[in-house]
Scaffold this motif. Structure first.
Motif, mmCIF file in Angstrom:
data_model
loop_
_atom_site.group_PDB
_atom_site.id
_atom_site.type_symbol
_atom_site.label_atom_id
_atom_site.label_comp_id
_atom_site.label_asym_id
_atom_site.label_seq_id
_atom_site.Cartn_x
_atom_site.Cartn_y
_atom_site.Cartn_z
ATOM 1 N N SER A 172 38.588 49.585 26.001
ATOM 2 C CA SER A 172 38.424 51.006 26.311
ATOM 3 C C SER A 172 38.833 51.856 25.110
ATOM 4 O O SER A 172 39.048 53.049 25.237
ATOM 5 N N SER A 173 38.955 51.199 23.946
ATOM 6 C CA SER A 173 39.314 51.900 22.710
ATOM 7 C C SER A 173 38.682 51.138 21.547
ATOM 8 O O SER A 173 37.847 50.260 21.740
ATOM 9 N N GLY A 174 39.114 51.453 20.352
ATOM 10 C CA GLY A 174 38.498 50.843 19.185
ATOM 11 C C GLY A 174 39.003 49.467 18.819
ATOM 12 O O GLY A 174 38.345 48.740 18.068
ATOM 13 N N TYR A 175 40.182 49.071 19.334
ATOM 14 C CA TYR A 175 40.783 47.812 18.884
ATOM 15 C C TYR A 175 39.865 46.620 19.157
ATOM 16 O O TYR A 175 39.508 45.860 18.244
ATOM 17 N N GLY A 181 33.496 42.891 16.735
ATOM 18 C CA GLY A 181 32.546 42.961 15.633
ATOM 19 C C GLY A 181 32.883 41.993 14.522
ATOM 20 O O GLY A 181 32.004 41.277 14.013
ATOM 21 N N GLU A 182 34.140 41.938 14.138
ATOM 22 C CA GLU A 182 34.553 41.054 13.049
ATOM 23 C C GLU A 182 34.341 39.585 13.398
ATOM 24 O O GLU A 182 34.039 38.764 12.516
ATOM 25 N N LEU A 183 34.488 39.237 14.679
ATOM 26 C CA LEU A 183 34.324 37.850 15.108
ATOM 27 C C LEU A 183 32.888 37.519 15.501
ATOM 28 O O LEU A 183 32.580 36.356 15.790
ATOM 29 N N GLY A 184 32.024 38.537 15.556
ATOM 30 C CA GLY A 184 30.642 38.297 15.952
ATOM 31 C C GLY A 184 30.503 37.910 17.405
ATOM 32 O O GLY A 184 29.677 37.069 17.764
ATOM 33 N N LEU A 185 31.297 38.566 18.275
ATOM 34 C CA LEU A 185 31.258 38.300 19.708
ATOM 35 C C LEU A 185 30.616 39.480 20.436
ATOM 36 O O LEU A 185 30.653 40.608 19.948
ATOM 37 N N PRO A 186 30.053 39.249 21.620
ATOM 38 C CA PRO A 186 29.541 40.375 22.405
ATOM 39 C C PRO A 186 30.691 41.260 22.873
ATOM 40 O O PRO A 186 31.808 40.788 23.109
ATOM 41 N N PHE A 187 30.400 42.548 23.029
ATOM 42 C CA PHE A 187 31.427 43.540 23.342
ATOM 43 C C PHE A 187 31.023 44.330 24.580
ATOM 44 O O PHE A 187 29.873 44.739 24.721
ATOM 45 N N SER A 188 31.982 44.516 25.483
ATOM 46 C CA SER A 188 31.755 45.312 26.689
ATOM 47 C C SER A 188 32.744 46.462 26.707
ATOM 48 O O SER A 188 33.961 46.241 26.640
ATOM 49 N N PHE A 189 32.221 47.691 26.795
ATOM 50 C CA PHE A 189 33.086 48.868 26.760
ATOM 51 C C PHE A 189 33.215 49.495 28.137
ATOM 52 O O PHE A 189 32.234 49.660 28.869
ATOM 53 N N ALA A 190 34.443 49.909 28.473
ATOM 54 C CA ALA A 190 34.769 50.442 29.801
ATOM 55 C C ALA A 190 34.513 51.940 29.862
ATOM 56 O O ALA A 190 35.441 52.737 30.047
ATOM 57 N N SER A 191 33.254 52.332 29.734
ATOM 58 C CA SER A 191 32.920 53.753 29.812
ATOM 59 C C SER A 191 33.158 54.320 31.199
ATOM 60 O O SER A 191 33.299 55.533 31.366
ATOM 61 N N HIS A 192 33.255 53.435 32.207
ATOM 62 C CA HIS A 192 33.430 53.912 33.577
ATOM 63 C C HIS A 192 34.800 54.548 33.798
ATOM 64 O O HIS A 192 34.981 55.259 34.784
ATOM 65 N N PHE A 193 35.766 54.310 32.901
ATOM 66 C CA PHE A 193 37.026 55.055 33.012
ATOM 67 C C PHE A 193 37.524 55.594 31.672
ATOM 68 O O PHE A 193 38.573 56.221 31.619
ATOM 69 N N SER A 194 36.768 55.379 30.604
ATOM 70 C CA SER A 194 37.155 55.908 29.300
ATOM 71 C C SER A 194 35.936 56.464 28.572
ATOM 72 O O SER A 194 35.583 56.022 27.483
ATOM 73 N N PRO A 195 35.265 57.469 29.170
ATOM 74 C CA PRO A 195 33.983 57.918 28.618
ATOM 75 C C PRO A 195 34.078 58.542 27.236
ATOM 76 O O PRO A 195 33.155 58.394 26.429
ATOM 77 N N ASN A 197 35.743 57.752 24.673
ATOM 78 C CA ASN A 197 35.836 56.785 23.575
ATOM 79 C C ASN A 197 34.586 55.929 23.421
ATOM 80 O O ASN A 197 34.520 55.082 22.526
ATOM 81 N N THR A 198 33.596 56.138 24.281
ATOM 82 C CA THR A 198 32.456 55.225 24.333
ATOM 83 C C THR A 198 31.696 55.157 23.015
ATOM 84 O O THR A 198 31.558 54.085 22.403
ATOM 85 N N LEU A 199 31.190 56.278 22.559
ATOM 86 C CA LEU A 199 30.349 56.277 21.360
ATOM 87 C C LEU A 199 31.127 55.896 20.101
ATOM 88 O O LEU A 199 30.615 55.105 19.285
ATOM 89 N N PRO A 200 32.356 56.391 19.893
ATOM 90 C CA PRO A 200 33.108 55.937 18.720
ATOM 91 C C PRO A 200 33.356 54.426 18.715
ATOM 92 O O PRO A 200 33.262 53.788 17.664
ATOM 93 N N ALA A 201 33.663 53.852 19.893
ATOM 94 C CA ALA A 201 33.926 52.418 19.954
ATOM 95 C C ALA A 201 32.661 51.611 19.674
ATOM 96 O O ALA A 201 32.703 50.596 18.953
ATOM 97 N N ILE A 202 31.547 52.029 20.234
ATOM 98 C CA ILE A 202 30.287 51.313 19.991
ATOM 99 C C ILE A 202 29.905 51.400 18.518
ATOM 100 O O ILE A 202 29.469 50.410 17.910
ATOM 101 N N ASP A 203 30.092 52.569 17.930
ATOM 102 C CA ASP A 203 29.799 52.738 16.496
ATOM 103 C C ASP A 203 30.693 51.840 15.652
ATOM 104 O O ASP A 203 30.218 51.179 14.701
ATOM 105 N N LEU A 204 31.964 51.767 16.008
ATOM 106 C CA LEU A 204 32.898 50.909 15.273
ATOM 107 C C LEU A 204 32.503 49.445 15.403
ATOM 108 O O LEU A 204 32.567 48.679 14.428
#
Length: 333
Positions: A172-175, A181-195, A197-204
């Motif tokens: 739900s943040s950038g960490y 991203g660094e490990l090349g793994l799929p990422f799931s962002f919790a926009s349902h309770f942290s909207p 931070n959504t776009l900055p985290a996806i961009d990161l």
């Protein structure tokens, strides 16, 4: 929009006046329902010491759901890895993958999923941060694939070793976005309770991404609350159960999922209303047209490869109908 994958996040909500047994039955019934509707995954979340959530023993519930379905992928959204030893998670999910080959996902988070006292009860230590999450994650991955280590691990995960179980990082943040991203793994962002931070985290995540043996290019799943009904008015009414649940968390009064009410302004203060509107800002509430328009806008804005939909609705049949509407509007586009 019909090309996007869509999945379900279930907290196995315990209704006010209901029981965990009823909630777990509803969870399986919902999983069977959305499997028929074409949903890709059915994920369950680890939370503890919460009277309104029945999925605390997440791997057990995953087995319950996987045994009662036939094709939908079942997994964790997520397991909070710092609450457990990496070996235990490797064995649990190795067992699940052995029982249900090709159908198990392992989504991992680094938050406690609870309060500090409960985290201490889980971990038997006062240390409740997650500074060693990258090391714990690497240890877990090495239990599945011992060749990752220069020297053999002194302990083996049986079942687990040699199995290929997709690992996702949740955040739900950038960490976790940067680490995924660094490990090349799929990422799931919790926009349902942290909207916010959504776009900055996806961009990161995209900027940090390095191709791996797992992924050649980034893959993003985004969580979104959707409360859909036949009319906008009905959806707004049903959504008050979710709003009451978040209001309870703000007030530290966490109990079962409450029935909907006609007027939330009788329950929350103006300040609490503002807080909730910010926290639930990405929620999509309405009839078919609003849900369709808002989903199209959300997908275009986030560039998500997949949506994972959470729908906290008190009445089980209304909840199933909401997921029907989501499936229909996505596949019709």
């Amino acid at each position: 929009m019909s090309n996007i994958k869509y999945s379900v996040l279930d907290l196995s909500p315990i209704l006010q006046g209901g029981s965990p047994a009823e909630s777990l039955q509803n969870t399986l019934d919902l999983a069977k329902h959305v499997e028929k509707l074409g949903y890709t995954r059915f994920w369950l979340a680890e939370h503890h010491n919460m009277p309104g959530i029945a999925s605390s023993a997440t791997s057990v519930v995953i087995g319950h759901v996987a045994a009662g379905t036939t094709s939908i992928r079942v997994g964790s959204g997520g397991v909070m890895l710092p609450n457990h030893s990496s070996l235990v998670i490797a064995e649990q999910f190795g067992t699940l993958e052995s029982l249900f080959p090709g159908r198990i996902d392992l989504g991992l988070g680094r938050a406690p999923g609870t309060d500090q006292l409960t985290a201490m009860a889980l971990r038997r230590t006062r240390r409740t941060d997650a500074q060693d999450f990258p090391e714990q994650l690497e240890e877990l991955r090495t239990y599945f694939d011992p060749s990752r280590a220069e020297n053999p691990l002194p302990v083996r995960a049986i079942p687990g070793e040699g199995l290929t179980i997709p690992i996702w990082l949740l955040g739900s943040s950038g960490y976790s976005a940067q680490l995924a991203g660094e490990l090349g793994l799929p990422f799931s962002f919790a926009s349902h309770f942290s909207p916010d931070n959504t776009l900055p985290a996806i961009d990161l995540y995209h900027r940090s991404f390095r191709p791996s043996e797992v992924l050649s290019e980034p893959y993003v799943m985004v969580g979104v609350n959707v409360i859909a009904a036949d009319t906008d008015e009905r959806a707004k009414y049903l959504a008050t159960s979710m709003q009451q649940s978040f209001l309870g968390m703000i007030r530290n009064k966490r109990d079962g999922l409450k029935p909907p009410v006609n007027n939330m302004d009788e329950l929350w203060t103006p300040y609490e209303k503002t807080m909730l509107q910010q926290q639930l800002g990405s929620s999509i509430i309405g009839g078919r047209k609003i849900v369709k328009d808002k989903l199209e806008e959300f997908i275009a804005e986030t560039g998500a490869n997949e949506l994972i939909v959470n729908g906290q609705i008190y009445d089980h049949e209304e909840r199933k109908h909401s997921f029907e509407i989501v499936s229909e509007v996505i596949t019709e586009c």
